[in-house]
Motif scaffolding. Structure first.
Motif, PDB file in Angstrom:
ATOM      1  N   THR A   1       0.839  -1.194   0.000  1.00  0.00           N
ATOM      2  CA  THR A   1       0.000   0.000   0.000  1.00  0.00           C
ATOM      3  C   THR A   1       0.875   1.245   0.000  1.00  0.00           C
ATOM      4  O   THR A   1       2.051   1.202   0.331  1.00  0.00           O
TER       5      THR A   1
ATOM      6  N   VAL B   1       0.925   4.677  -2.601  1.00  0.00           N
ATOM      7  CA  VAL B   1       1.355   4.844  -3.986  1.00  0.00           C
ATOM      8  C   VAL B   1       2.780   5.378  -4.052  1.00  0.00           C
ATOM      9  O   VAL B   1       3.570   4.963  -4.910  1.00  0.00           O
TER      10      VAL B   1
ATOM     11  N   PRO C   1      -0.678  -3.057  -6.368  1.00  0.00           N
ATOM     12  CA  PRO C   1      -1.260  -2.376  -5.208  1.00  0.00           C
ATOM     13  C   PRO C   1      -2.163  -3.320  -4.433  1.00  0.00           C
ATOM     14  O   PRO C   1      -2.939  -4.069  -5.027  1.00  0.00           O
TER      15      PRO C   1
ATOM     16  N   LEU D   1      -4.650  -2.705  -1.376  1.00  0.00           N
ATOM     17  CA  LEU D   1      -5.354  -1.944  -0.346  1.00  0.00           C
ATOM     18  C   LEU D   1      -6.539  -2.781   0.107  1.00  0.00           C
ATOM     19  O   LEU D   1      -7.487  -2.988  -0.646  1.00  0.00           O
TER      20      LEU D   1
ATOM     21  N   ASP E   1     -12.052   3.578  -2.982  1.00  0.00           N
ATOM     22  CA  ASP E   1     -10.671   3.811  -2.551  1.00  0.00           C
ATOM     23  C   ASP E   1      -9.730   2.762  -3.129  1.00  0.00           C
ATOM     24  O   ASP E   1      -8.605   3.084  -3.536  1.00  0.00           O
ATOM     25  N   ILE E   2     -10.171   1.496  -3.149  1.00  0.00           N
ATOM     26  CA  ILE E   2      -9.336   0.429  -3.713  1.00  0.00           C
ATOM     27  C   ILE E   2      -9.095   0.677  -5.193  1.00  0.00           C
ATOM     28  O   ILE E   2      -7.965   0.562  -5.684  1.00  0.00           O
TER      29      ILE E   2
ATOM     30  N   ASP F   1      -9.263   3.560  -6.786  1.00  0.00           N
ATOM     31  CA  ASP F   1      -8.407   4.738  -6.932  1.00  0.00           C
ATOM     32  C   ASP F   1      -6.945   4.387  -6.688  1.00  0.00           C
ATOM     33  O   ASP F   1      -6.043   4.903  -7.369  1.00  0.00           O
ATOM     34  N   HIS F   2      -6.706   3.519  -5.716  1.00  0.00           N
ATOM     35  CA  HIS F   2      -5.344   3.072  -5.401  1.00  0.00           C
ATOM     36  C   HIS F   2      -4.760   2.313  -6.592  1.00  0.00           C
ATOM     37  O   HIS F   2      -3.575   2.491  -6.947  1.00  0.00           O
TER      38      HIS F   2
ATOM     39  N   GLU G   1      -4.015   5.031  -9.430  1.00  0.00           N
ATOM     40  CA  GLU G   1      -2.822   5.840  -9.203  1.00  0.00           C
ATOM     41  C   GLU G   1      -1.548   5.021  -9.394  1.00  0.00           C
ATOM     42  O   GLU G   1      -0.567   5.494  -9.980  1.00  0.00           O
ATOM     43  N   THR G   2      -1.559   3.794  -8.915  1.00  0.00           N
ATOM     44  CA  THR G   2      -0.401   2.927  -9.109  1.00  0.00           C
ATOM     45  C   THR G   2      -0.220   2.612 -10.586  1.00  0.00           C
ATOM     46  O   THR G   2       0.901   2.595 -11.108  1.00  0.00           O
TER      47      THR G   2
END
Length: 406
Positions: free
Chosen positions: A117, A119, A140, A142, A149-150, A152-153, A156-157
């Protein structure tokens, strides 16, 4: 959670007296009856174990007639980025840089799976690995967070993975691992342990479970595709149901144990039916005698967490040799199968210190890492720590170096 890793087995303990492999083959098999929850259609086969074989028994592969000897394409190790259990054991940039150098030049790996977790930690580690000439599998993870949120994570990654790819790095993006256990809402429960309890007790709707799992995998794949244009995959448990048409590489976290090479090959071969590259994205063993038979649950079964501090279970004996022999056996199998990649779980476990003078609290015995963590003061990581290679590190380093020259 166990002491040594927030991702191993998704934080699942030995619930109701059974381990992860039997749990997945049994509890998830209920869903398989309605939705086909085995990627191979053989739920009881993947993740099971056979009677013990003598440690170090090598299963030699043979070349196929009329063609060169088959060989594994990429060989490497998993490297976790995260907060750790204390400020002294959390990810730091200087330590990461030294570890990546060791992975490349001492372990002789050509690939590293960067997972966890944060980024910024994922991006910094992946960048360092790429600059060192390593192929990067970026994943990633999360857990226990809202779906948005998962996703989005992942996004971003994935954007960083795409930037690396455009700069010429060899990058794969994995959108996560074992969602049925990590992602809320697929089965009831606020965390992985609660989800396991509900699965074991039958407190879930199998049809809804399969539908929700398929839906989230598709959403994660779509998120990855929207930002990353290189090879995409997903870290599936051995009994996960995955529509691999969504991905470029079929990936499995593999902790099987068998007495013969043929049994391993039989268990892994069905993943080829999609006509895509097949990768083992996790494999490994704890560091005690007969640990390979305990597979992905060894980390929990080896430690009595009701004690403070936690103690190693009675009767277990440390054995770096058993871990090394199992990994060499696995890589002999993988080399014989033309697999796309095989990645060992994992490089270092800072929160599981090796205590050679205190066997009852030698938590490294329950670690899958290729290195043993030495704390300067046994009960205080803040006093400083370093890692030293285990027999498995040296054995795989030799194998990786010879394979690179072949």
């Amino acid at each position: 959670m166990g002491h040594n890793d927030s991702s191993k087995a998704g934080g699942i303990g030995k619930v109701g007296g059974i381990g992860r492999g039997r749990f997945l083959a049994g509890a998830l098999g209920v869903a398989g009856a309605v939705g086909g929850l085995g990627a191979t259609g053989a739920l009881g086969g993947l993740g099971t174990t056979e009677a013990a074989a003598a440690p170090g028994t090598r299963h030699q592969g043979r070349a196929r007639p009329g063609r060169p000897h088959p060989r594994l394409t990429h060989r490497g190790v998993c490297y976790e980025v995260g907060d750790g259990e204390s400020p002294a054991t959390r990810w730091t940039h200087p330590r990461m840089r030294a570890d990546v150098r060791a992975i490349r030049h001492d372990l002789h790996a050509d690939t590293v799976s960067v997972f966890g977790t944060g980024v910024h930690r994922l991006a910094a580690t992946a960048t360092e690995a790429a600059e060192r000439g390593l192929r990067v599998w970026l994943q990633p993870r999360l857990a226990d967070a809202p779906h948005r949120d998962i996703l989005d994570h992942i996004a971003e990654t994935g954007r960083h993975a795409e930037r690396l790819r455009r700069q010429g790095a060899d990058v794969h993006l994995s959108v996560g691992a074992e969602f049925v256990l990590f992602v809320p809402g697929i089965v009831p429960g606020d965390n992985a342990l609660e989800r396991v309890e509900n699965l074991l007790k039958g407190n879930f709707d199998p049809e809804k479970m399969v539908r929700r799992l398929h839906d989230f995998i598709a959403r994660a794949a779509g998120t990855g595709r929207s930002v990353f244009h290189g090879p995409l995959t997903y870290g599936a448990a051995q009994d996960d149901d995955v529509d691999w048409s969504l991905f470029d590489v079929v990936s499995v976290n593999y902790y099987g144990y068998h007495r013969s090479r043929a049994a391993y090959v039989k268990e892994l071969t069905p993943y080829r039916r999609w006509g895509k590259p097949v990768a083992v994205t996790e494999c490994g063993s704890c560091t005690y005698e007969n640990a390979p038979r305990d597979g992905g649950m060894g980390w929990h079964d080896a430690v009595d967490h009701t004690k403070e501090p936690p103690e190693i279970a009675p009767g277990l004996r440390r054995s770096e040799r058993a871990q090394a022999a199992y990994l060499l056996d696995l890589f002999d199998v993988f080399e014989s199968m033309d697999l796309h990649a095989a990645l060992v779980y994992q490089f270092v476990t800072p929160d599981a210190p090796h205590r050679p003078d205190d066997p009852r609290h030698d938590l490294d015995l329950a670690s899958y890492s290729l290195t043993k963590t030495i704390w300067k003061r046994p009960d205080d990581p803040a006093a400083g720590w370093h890692w030293e290679p285990k027999e498995s590190f040296r054995a795989l380093a030799d194998h990786f170096e010879r394979a690179a020259r072949a």
